[in-house]
Motif scaffolding. Structure first.
Motif, PDB file in Angstrom:
ATOM      1  N   LEU A   1      -7.704  -3.851 -32.497  1.00 45.79           N
ATOM      2  CA  LEU A   1      -6.865  -2.891 -33.604  1.00 45.79           C
ATOM      3  C   LEU A   1      -5.764  -3.423 -34.122  1.00 45.79           C
ATOM      4  O   LEU A   1      -5.298  -2.900 -35.163  1.00 45.79           O
ATOM      5  N   TYR A   2      -5.182  -4.233 -33.454  1.00 48.40           N
ATOM      6  CA  TYR A   2      -3.726  -4.843 -34.036  1.00 48.40           C
ATOM      7  C   TYR A   2      -4.272  -6.250 -34.627  1.00 48.40           C
ATOM      8  O   TYR A   2      -3.133  -7.259 -35.022  1.00 48.40           O
TER       9      TYR A   2
ATOM     10  N   MET B   1     -21.135  15.205 -45.326  1.00 49.77           N
ATOM     11  CA  MET B   1     -20.371  14.166 -44.773  1.00 49.77           C
ATOM     12  C   MET B   1     -18.890  14.262 -45.264  1.00 49.77           C
ATOM     13  O   MET B   1     -18.752  14.346 -46.607  1.00 49.77           O
ATOM     14  N   SER B   2     -17.826  14.283 -44.486  1.00 47.65           N
ATOM     15  CA  SER B   2     -16.452  14.271 -45.008  1.00 47.65           C
ATOM     16  C   SER B   2     -15.975  13.245 -43.818  1.00 47.65           C
ATOM     17  O   SER B   2     -14.991  13.735 -43.001  1.00 47.65           O
ATOM     18  N   SER B   3     -16.116  11.905 -43.881  1.00 47.51           N
ATOM     19  CA  SER B   3     -15.745  10.968 -43.008  1.00 47.51           C
ATOM     20  C   SER B   3     -14.371  10.360 -43.216  1.00 47.51           C
ATOM     21  O   SER B   3     -13.818  10.729 -44.608  1.00 47.51           O
ATOM     22  N   PHE B   4     -13.791   9.719 -42.423  1.00 50.05           N
ATOM     23  CA  PHE B   4     -12.447   9.120 -42.927  1.00 50.05           C
ATOM     24  C   PHE B   4     -12.392   7.740 -42.207  1.00 50.05           C
ATOM     25  O   PHE B   4     -13.112   7.622 -41.122  1.00 50.05           O
ATOM     26  N   ILE B   5     -11.280   7.099 -42.587  1.00 49.22           N
ATOM     27  CA  ILE B   5     -11.191   5.641 -41.879  1.00 49.22           C
ATOM     28  C   ILE B   5      -9.602   5.615 -41.206  1.00 49.22           C
ATOM     29  O   ILE B   5      -8.618   6.035 -41.934  1.00 49.22           O
ATOM     30  N   VAL B   6      -9.381   5.089 -40.106  1.00 46.34           N
ATOM     31  CA  VAL B   6      -8.064   5.107 -39.296  1.00 46.34           C
ATOM     32  C   VAL B   6      -7.638   3.724 -39.358  1.00 46.34           C
ATOM     33  O   VAL B   6      -8.461   2.943 -38.849  1.00 46.34           O
ATOM     34  N   LYS B   7      -6.470   3.273 -39.195  1.00 48.02           N
ATOM     35  CA  LYS B   7      -5.727   2.167 -39.042  1.00 48.02           C
ATOM     36  C   LYS B   7      -4.667   2.381 -38.089  1.00 48.02           C
ATOM     37  O   LYS B   7      -3.801   3.310 -38.186  1.00 48.02           O
ATOM     38  N   MET B   8      -4.387   1.702 -37.112  1.00 50.92           N
ATOM     39  CA  MET B   8      -3.413   1.596 -36.437  1.00 50.92           C
ATOM     40  C   MET B   8      -2.029   0.979 -37.101  1.00 50.92           C
ATOM     41  O   MET B   8      -1.776  -0.142 -37.261  1.00 50.92           O
ATOM     42  N   ILE B   9      -0.956   1.875 -36.991  1.00 51.57           N
ATOM     43  CA  ILE B   9       0.269   1.411 -37.793  1.00 51.57           C
ATOM     44  C   ILE B   9       1.300   1.577 -36.500  1.00 51.57           C
ATOM     45  O   ILE B   9       1.784   2.743 -36.204  1.00 51.57           O
ATOM     46  N   GLY B  10       1.832   0.542 -36.073  1.00 53.38           N
ATOM     47  CA  GLY B  10       2.616   0.731 -34.802  1.00 53.38           C
ATOM     48  C   GLY B  10       1.973   1.468 -33.743  1.00 53.38           C
ATOM     49  O   GLY B  10       0.989   0.755 -33.230  1.00 53.38           O
ATOM     50  N   ASP B  11       2.432   2.426 -33.035  1.00 53.72           N
ATOM     51  CA  ASP B  11       1.758   2.957 -32.025  1.00 53.72           C
ATOM     52  C   ASP B  11       1.088   4.085 -32.347  1.00 53.72           C
ATOM     53  O   ASP B  11       0.376   5.065 -31.589  1.00 53.72           O
ATOM     54  N   SER B  12       0.729   4.415 -33.563  1.00 52.10           N
ATOM     55  CA  SER B  12      -0.014   5.597 -34.199  1.00 52.10           C
ATOM     56  C   SER B  12      -1.154   5.281 -34.813  1.00 52.10           C
ATOM     57  O   SER B  12      -1.197   4.235 -35.633  1.00 52.10           O
ATOM     58  N   PRO B  13      -2.236   5.988 -34.717  1.00 49.67           N
ATOM     59  CA  PRO B  13      -3.342   5.932 -35.268  1.00 49.67           C
ATOM     60  C   PRO B  13      -3.023   6.998 -36.608  1.00 49.67           C
ATOM     61  O   PRO B  13      -2.858   8.113 -36.832  1.00 49.67           O
ATOM     62  N   VAL B  14      -3.395   6.183 -37.951  1.00 51.73           N
ATOM     63  CA  VAL B  14      -3.199   6.696 -39.257  1.00 51.73           C
ATOM     64  C   VAL B  14      -4.096   6.970 -39.996  1.00 51.73           C
ATOM     65  O   VAL B  14      -5.025   5.996 -40.180  1.00 51.73           O
ATOM     66  N   ILE B  15      -4.644   7.905 -40.543  1.00 56.52           N
ATOM     67  CA  ILE B  15      -5.574   8.027 -41.586  1.00 56.52           C
ATOM     68  C   ILE B  15      -5.381   7.337 -42.888  1.00 56.52           C
ATOM     69  O   ILE B  15      -4.178   7.778 -43.464  1.00 56.52           O
ATOM     70  N   VAL B  16      -6.159   6.267 -43.354  1.00 55.17           N
ATOM     71  CA  VAL B  16      -5.937   5.596 -44.606  1.00 55.17           C
ATOM     72  C   VAL B  16      -6.865   5.636 -45.655  1.00 55.17           C
ATOM     73  O   VAL B  16      -6.725   5.295 -46.819  1.00 55.17           O
ATOM     74  N   ALA B  17      -8.074   6.528 -45.417  1.00 53.76           N
ATOM     75  CA  ALA B  17      -9.031   6.896 -46.423  1.00 53.76           C
ATOM     76  C   ALA B  17      -9.815   8.242 -45.675  1.00 53.76           C
ATOM     77  O   ALA B  17     -10.107   8.137 -44.676  1.00 53.76           O
ATOM     78  N   LYS B  18     -10.229   8.999 -46.777  1.00 51.04           N
ATOM     79  CA  LYS B  18     -10.715  10.329 -46.220  1.00 51.04           C
ATOM     80  C   LYS B  18     -11.559  10.899 -47.244  1.00 51.04           C
ATOM     81  O   LYS B  18     -11.693  10.224 -48.469  1.00 51.04           O
ATOM     82  N   HIS B  19     -12.341  11.879 -46.896  1.00 43.88           N
ATOM     83  CA  HIS B  19     -13.287  12.577 -47.831  1.00 43.88           C
ATOM     84  C   HIS B  19     -14.467  11.577 -48.252  1.00 43.88           C
ATOM     85  O   HIS B  19     -14.879  11.386 -49.522  1.00 43.88           O
ATOM     86  N   ILE B  20     -14.857  10.945 -47.172  1.00 43.02           N
ATOM     87  CA  ILE B  20     -15.918   9.892 -47.537  1.00 43.02           C
ATOM     88  C   ILE B  20     -17.240  10.466 -47.339  1.00 43.02           C
ATOM     89  O   ILE B  20     -17.552  10.994 -46.291  1.00 43.02           O
ATOM     90  N   HIS B  21     -18.153  10.503 -48.483  1.00 40.05           N
ATOM     91  CA  HIS B  21     -19.430  11.221 -48.284  1.00 40.05           C
ATOM     92  C   HIS B  21     -20.584  10.260 -47.791  1.00 40.05           C
ATOM     93  O   HIS B  21     -21.663  10.607 -48.314  1.00 40.05           O
ATOM     94  N   TYR B  22     -20.316   9.484 -46.826  1.00 37.24           N
ATOM     95  CA  TYR B  22     -21.259   8.873 -46.029  1.00 37.24           C
ATOM     96  C   TYR B  22     -21.149   8.797 -44.409  1.00 37.24           C
ATOM     97  O   TYR B  22     -19.972   8.902 -44.097  1.00 37.24           O
ATOM     98  N   PHE B  23     -22.400   8.570 -43.725  1.00 39.49           N
ATOM     99  CA  PHE B  23     -22.143   8.363 -42.480  1.00 39.49           C
ATOM    100  C   PHE B  23     -22.251   6.787 -42.183  1.00 39.49           C
ATOM    101  O   PHE B  23     -23.039   6.050 -42.567  1.00 39.49           O
ATOM    102  N   MET B  24     -20.913   6.447 -41.760  1.00 36.95           N
ATOM    103  CA  MET B  24     -20.747   4.915 -41.974  1.00 36.95           C
ATOM    104  C   MET B  24     -20.758   4.121 -40.658  1.00 36.95           C
ATOM    105  O   MET B  24     -20.705   4.708 -39.507  1.00 36.95           O
ATOM    106  N   SER B  25     -21.037   3.026 -40.705  1.00 35.64           N
ATOM    107  CA  SER B  25     -21.291   2.089 -39.533  1.00 35.64           C
ATOM    108  C   SER B  25     -21.147   0.746 -39.885  1.00 35.64           C
ATOM    109  O   SER B  25     -21.510   0.321 -40.801  1.00 35.64           O
TER     110      SER B  25
END
Length: 506
Positions: free
Chosen positions: A210-211, A275-299
């Motif tokens: 993650l880092y 679907m209303s998926s989202f993407i998270v990135k670790m920024i410092g010590d915290s997980p932060v949502i960097v993209a949201k409202h994604i209409h796909y099941f992602m993998s």
């Protein structure tokens, strides 16, 4: 030499699992902690320490922050002392200071890898040098490794500390290499070791860097939270968590979909009828949502090729699983790049790409393997889903429970590359009352071989079956972890446990 071999035979009960390379890589990063200091004696918390080991004691001096991205990169340290282990107990060890000054409680300890010797083949010496460039040919170092026909002896300050068996690929007898072509030839027993209780029901799990610093972190998805754990040799430590937005969480996938070295966390959620998926990135010590409202099941179906296999499949209440797209994450947005041709019945929730073949579980609970449009395998075993589900509208204002699968993971058994996957068995409560409940989960190993990876063989592994359901199988540098799930009559009874598994050849 005879005394050394005899001591190793006596110590067979504490033989290391895995292989020599993984053992050496752990030496590079395994950390312990000083818990007490009395005169010249230093008490160090930790398991798997050995008499004769020399530890570097370091004091944490500060945090390292990237001034451009403000990303937390780690900690800075200064050397305090060297300590030689003299006594070992179940959960701690006691050593004497051999150089430096008296350490303080809370200081960090790592195994001293500055003095390593190897006695054996030139080929293995070069392998070890890739991990520890300062390794010397010979013996009588602080850490000495001796090669034998069936494995490697480990000695700390000339005191035998264990024996690592060679894999089937590596084992030799009088210069003849013994090879096995398939897991068909092996009789394997799975053993499990309890690591930790999560305290809530895990729906999905994955692992990633993650880092971008080479360390792996375990990511768990529950109904309310995203949990991040640091992986240790025989433990996991929670370092961060994040409350989930409104919706129904389904699964999590981790991979390097951006331009940097760090992995991103893909969280699949269902809201309303889409679907209303989202993407998270670790920024410092915290997980932060960097993209949201994604209409796909992602993998990410193959972590060796994360950009190419970053796929998304539509899923709606009306149409269920639909079209599959190759996705790209650019400038904070997820975009569909091109259509992906997949076999009929393809579902992305339990899907992976392994050795160029497509593995997935269809809606009839069968595991299927395809090479392009050609079906190579369809299981007779039934794969019963997981505790991840959503309620979608059905006829006459009723709802239908739609259950999702967990995907497997590439791994190896005694040096043989395999694909591990779990199959959960429905309980009688599920059958007669329609309540989502499983009795137990079993592990299966897929072997895909042949000239063009067209030969598929699946084997149920003997040994540990997991109560009630397998919610995740994670292959890491620290070993293979299984996350289970249990549900009770009330939500507070729902829970998951983390186990570390190993394999024994019978």
């Amino acid at each position: 030499m005879k005394k050394f071999l005899l001591s190793l035979a006596v110590l067979c009960s504490i033989s290391y699992g895995g292989n020599l390379d993984s053992f050496l890589q752990k030496l590079n990063k395994e950390t312990y902690q000083v818990i007490n200091v009395k005169n010249n004696e230093v008490y160090i918390a930790g398991k798997d320490l050995h008499v004769g080991e020399v530890l570097d004691i370091k004091e944490q001096t500060g945090r390292i922050i990237n001034p451009l991205s403000h990303q937390f990169l780690g900690y800075s340290y200064k050397e305090v002392a060297k300590v030689k282990i003299e006594k070992v107990y179940d959960n701690f060890a006691v050593g004497n200071i051999i150089s430096g000054k008296k350490p303080s409680v809370g200081d960090i300890a790592k195994i001293d890898t500055s003095d390593i010797c190897f006695k054996g083949s030139d080929e293995k010496l070069y392998d070890i040098a890739a991990i520890f460039p300062n390794v010397k040919s010979g013996e009588n170092c602080a850490l000495t490794i001796k090669e034998f026909p069936k494995g490697y002896g480990i000695a700390f300050s000339r005191i035998p500390g264990g024996f690592i068996k060679k894999s089937i690929y590596e084992a030799s007898s009088q210069g003849v290499v013994i090879k096995k072509a398939s897991i068909r030839d092996l009789h394997l027993l799975v053993t499990s070791k309890f690591i930790k209780s999560v305290g809530s029901l895990v729906l999905s799990a994955d692992v990633g860097d993650l880092y971008g610093n080479g360390k792996e972190y375990l990511v768990l998805l529950t109904r309310d939270n995203l949990l991040i754990y640091q992986l240790l040799r025989d433990d996991v430590v929670k370092i961060a968590d994040m409350s989930l937005p409104a919706g129904h969480p389904i699964s999590v996938s981790v991979g390097r979909i951006g331009q940097g070295k760090e992995d991103y966390i893909l969280v699949n959620m269902f809201t309303g009828s889409d679907m209303s998926s989202f993407i998270v990135k670790m920024i410092g010590d915290s997980p932060v949502i960097v993209a949201k409202h994604i209409h796909y099941f992602m993998s990410i179906l193959d972590k060796k090729h994360p950009h190419k296999t970053f796929w998304g499949q539509t899923f709606t209440a009306d149409s269920k699983f639909g079209a599959v797209k190759q996705l790209a994450f650019e400038n904070g947005e997820v975009k569909a790049v091109q259509n992906v041709d997949v076999p009929a019945g393809f579902r992305i929730d339990g899907a992976s790409l392994y050795k160029g073949d497509t593995i997935f579980i269809d809606s009839s609970h069968r595991l299927r393997v395809f090479k392009n449009d050609t079906e190579l395998y369809s299981s007779s075993a039934v794969f019963g889903g997981s505790y991840a589900y959503v309620n979608i509208p059905f006829i006459n204002d009723t709802t239908m429970k739609y259950i999702f699968y967990e995907k497997g993971t590439p791994s190896n058994l005694e040096g043989l590359p395999v694909f591990l996957i779990g199959a959960n068995k429905e309980s009688s409560i599920e059958k007669f009352f329609g309540i989502t409940k499983y009795a137990y989960g079993n592990l299966y190993a897929l072997d895909i071989g042949g000239k063009d990876n067209e030969l598929v063989y699946m084997k149920k592994l003997r040994g540990a079956s997991f109560e009630e359901a397998i919610e995740g199988i994670i292959s890491t540098k620290e070993g293979i972890f299984v996350i289970t799930g249990k549900v009770g009559t009330i939500p507070i009874q729902n829970n998951s446990d983390i186990y570390k598994i190993s394999f024994k050849v019978l």
